[in-house]
Design an enzyme around this catalytic site. Structure first.
Site, PDB file in Angstrom:
ATOM      1  N   SER A  48     -33.886   7.076  49.878  1.00 31.53           N
ATOM      2  CA  SER A  48     -34.166   8.506  49.802  1.00 31.53           C
ATOM      3  C   SER A  48     -32.887   9.313  49.875  1.00 31.53           C
ATOM      4  O   SER A  48     -31.791   8.761  49.949  1.00 31.53           O
ATOM      5  CB  SER A  48     -35.123   8.915  50.932  1.00 31.53           C
ATOM      6  OG  SER A  48     -35.651  10.204  50.698  1.00 31.53           O
ATOM      7  N   ASN A  49     -33.050  10.618  49.833  1.00 34.93           N
ATOM      8  CA  ASN A  49     -31.934  11.549  49.948  1.00 34.93           C
ATOM      9  C   ASN A  49     -32.173  12.443  51.157  1.00 34.93           C
ATOM     10  O   ASN A  49     -33.312  12.751  51.466  1.00 34.93           O
ATOM     11  CB  ASN A  49     -31.874  12.444  48.703  1.00 34.93           C
ATOM     12  CG  ASN A  49     -31.220  11.764  47.535  1.00 34.93           C
ATOM     13  OD1 ASN A  49     -31.379  10.567  47.352  1.00 34.93           O
ATOM     14  ND2 ASN A  49     -30.479  12.525  46.757  1.00 34.93           N
TER      15      ASN A  49
END
Lengths: 243, 243
Positions: A48-49
């Site tokens: 993810s970010n």
């Protein structure tokens, strides 16, 4: 009587959040992506970010306050839906693209989500087991679809706003991205400053459009959002202002 | 008067959450890891595991209600600290190991965190830029430290409880993990059932210790936690019950 007090409190808060030009986006449909995407590696792991979604949600609040109809396409975040905003929840970049493609009559598109550039080449349907003695692992990633680039290629093209989260050469990368992706506006923030941005309630950004550049000093994301929505309203509802 | 009502409400809730054997862990120090860990790839991207932290926080609440002193070592979650519990916030598996190693006088250790098995071999200090025409990427991962295995090797060894999140052959993997890591108890949940577990407030688990196996049907995580803390209290405070 307690209910009346609560109503008064939230009424006052809403009034504070109102943009300086109420109605400036009346009749416009503003579509905003927000939050991170999650790309599953297997049933227990993901890529993810960093993104709290706060900036995108603040933009949705500001656009709604300016009279726009707002659709918020949101990755997994811990935020409540701004009043009057239609929210569509997604997990992956592919889901976010599909949700964007399903939206009709878009006047303004703001790509605020921190979309994962890459996803695992294949998702393991069962949890990957550690092998005894196995100390390293190669994870094969493939490029995710570019949602903002897809929107900017549509005809008629909505007014397209992108974000650039950079750690170096901010101006250069931001302007390059704006031209390369055919955007109408780009908002650059320096994510190397960990006091602001990402999970913070504050941010400092530089906004570029045409030949304009406007720096917004550190302030609340809601305040930044109101300013940005003001710039967008100027560009989309009247003749262009002089540079 | 409103404050008194709030106090009454939370007082009643706390009473409901009390374990059936209050004081069963009196004088014991229970250390619990909870939530996911995040392993940075670069300043904007990370690798993580699905985990809301709810099960670990429910265990902390139940252990505190049973009279234990509780230290909760928590990855990034959106939960408030249970009353009376000491919470230490960490991000990475390495941080979680260091925080665990710094704890003294541990009687019971419950490794409930979804620790990332692997982390990127190196963290890029600047955001990785997409190269034009680059459609795939190889991410090199290395093994993270095994926190539970480290605790189980200490002398004197605390009563060690692990979790197994599996999608297949649940019993086999759980018992194998218990023996291989020298654990005293293991709690297995089938994460292929997406109605419960992970982000849900409910769970169904199978608990193994010595030659015992006890299945807990789908119920609230707080209720599961109270049952599990009861099993742990039985095993750590009195002579072992008959199998």
């Amino acid at each position: 009587e307690i209910l009346q007090r609560i109503r008064d409190f939230f009424g006052a808060t809403s009034a504070l959040n109102k943009t300086e030009s109420p109605g400036a986006l009346q009749g416009k449909h503003v579509v905003i992506t927000a939050g991170p995407t999650r790309e599953a590696i297997d049933p227990v792991r993901y890529l993810s970010n960093y993104s709290s979604g706060k900036m995108g949600y603040a933009l949705a609040t500001a656009a709604q306050a300016a009279g726009a109809r707002v659709t918020l396409i949101s990755g997994p975040v811990q935020l409540s839906t701004p009043s009057g905003v239609q929210r569509i929840d997604v997990i992956t970049a592919d889901d976010m693209l599909k949700a964007t493609q399903a939206v009709t009559d878009m006047d303004v598109f703001i790509g605020c989500a921190a979309v994962a550039d890459f996803r695992p080449a294949s998702m393991a349907s069962q949890k990957m087991k550690k092998q005894h003695g196995e100390d390293s692992l190669q994870l094969s990633l493939v490029k995710n679809p570019d949602i903002l680039a897809w929107v900017a290629k549509q005809s008629p093209k909505p007014f397209c706003v992108g974000f650039a989260a950079e750690t170096q050469n901010l101006d250069h990368y931001a302007k390059d991205k704006m031209q390369r992706k055919n955007l109408d506006m780009i908002i650059a923030n320096d994510v190397s400053n960990t006091n602001i941005g990402f999970n913070s309630d504050h941010n400092a950004v530089t906004v570029f459009w045409q030949n304009n550049k406007k720096h917004l000093e550190a302030q609340s994301k809601q305040s930044i959002a109101t300013e940005v929505i003001g710039f967008i309203a100027q560009q989309t509802t009247s003749q262009p202002e002089e540079p």
